[in-house]
Design a protein around this motif. Structure first.
Motif: not given
Length: 367
Positions: A128-138
């Motif tokens: 979850n922490a990893k994916a949250i850090s990529l959310f804006a980019k996606v």
């Protein structure tokens, strides 16, 4: 899980439910089969669950919340294996004959009896922490696509790429423990269209008319699945003016996202204005489905979910457990979408597709 008395049938199933709905896509047995002898299909699926025991045992051994986890994990592996072997000898034992729901339920039951409540918590939190850090980019990549149809296809591919984070599959659990999983690599390596079930073009046409007032999405895994797959898609529905209900599990099961976890994830992703990357979230609701398994029987959902679903005009079931194994052929009173990645060779064979093929099944209800 909610008390049995509080569980109700999903209101968008056609009635009478008894003759119109069964939460099992692949027939494990037919009426003509000997009730005392396991069928080839049952044996195949029992073996699939047997093969998943080592990865569950490994997770249980390292559960810091359970005293003597190492010993209890061994007891879990032994007990669950014995139940599965019993089914091979007598398919009517343990409340059988077995199907996907019963096999999952018995596994959870043995884990919970030994005190294991959430053996995948550590990996869920990390992902979850990893994916949250990529959310804006996606989201930026998606929003940069001007053509609506191409943007929709990009979002759909994102759901498939995220859906690979599934530790209930023995093969994927092994891959994950060795290499981890990259959302971008998964996206780039999706099998080419046409997929084994591919109604995307019809769905695109309907999407362009902005037809749905309210959608309900039964979500699947934590990490990239919910955060980089489902939430960008849900955000796009919100931009179209559709109210969105995300239905998540009541209790932990494998690495599926739970209702409390989803509430926390969304609060972390919202900005100080309550927006999701510039999109108002007043029409985004999170609901507890009442479910506690990685599959779902829609004759048993929470009253809260049933109430929220009464005026829904699009039902979406995501993931192999909910969208393929239990509800691929389920009919609804409104439009429906079943979307998920095929993660077991047995399912690929049944559908006539490839391993890691994509299922995008859209049913339009003409009123």
């Amino acid at each position: 899980m909610e008390n049995a008395s509080e569980m109700v049938a999903f209101p968008l199933l056609p009635t009478p439910i008894e003759s119109n709905y069964r939460a099992c896509t692949i027939p494990y047995r037919f009426p003509s089969d000997n009730p005392r002898k396991a069928t080839p299909s049952e044996l195949l699926w029992i073996d699939l669950f047997l093969n998943s025991i080592p990865s569950f045992k490994k997770r249980a051994e390292s559960d810091p919340t359970v005293p003597d986890a190492n010993i209890k994990a061994g007891i879990f592996a032994q007990r669950y294996a014995e139940i599965l072997e019993d089914f091979k000898k007598d398919p009517e034992s343990h409340g059988g004959p077995p199907d996907g729901i019963l096999l999952c339920r018995l596994r959870e039951q043995v884990l919970r009896e030994l005190g294991f409540r959430d053996i995948f918590k550590k990996v869920k939190d990390e992902e979850n922490a990893k994916a949250i850090s990529l959310f804006a980019k996606v989201i930026h990549l998606s929003d940069a696509i001007e053509d609506e149809g191409k943007r929709l296809e990009n979002l759909v591919r994102g759901i498939f790429a995220g859906n690979i984070f599934d530790l209930g599959s023995a093969q994927l659990a092994e891959v994950f423990s060795k290499d981890g999983m990259s959302f971008l690599a998964s996206y780039q390596n999706l099998v080419p269209r046409p997929w084994v079930i591919d109604d995307l073009d019809i769905f695109k046409l309907k999407w362009s008319k902005k037809p749905w007032k309210k959608a309900i999405i039964f979500v699947d895994n934590s990490g990239a699945d919910i955060i980089l797959g489902i939430l960008p898609f849900a955000r796009e529905l919100l931009r179209q003016g559709t109210q969105v209900v995300l239905a998540a599990n009541d209790l932990p099961s494998i690495n599926d996202v739970t209702y409390p976890e989803l509430v926390e994830i969304i609060s972390k992703l919202k900005d100080e204005h309550g927006q999701l990357m510039g999109v108002d979230t007043s029409n985004l609701l999170i609901a507890n489905s009442g479910n506690d398994l990685p599959v779902i029987d829609l004759t048993r959902v929470s009253q809260e979910l049933a109430y929220l679903a009464s005026d829904v005009d699009l039902v979406m079931l995501e993931g192999m457990g909910r969208g393929i194994l239990t509800n691929l052929y389920a009919q609804f009173k409104c439009d429906s979408l079943k979307i998920g990645l095929v993660k077991h060779p047995e399912v690929a064979q049944f559908l006539g597709g490839r391993l890691y093929d994509c299922v995008f099944k859209y049913n339009e209800v003409l009123i």
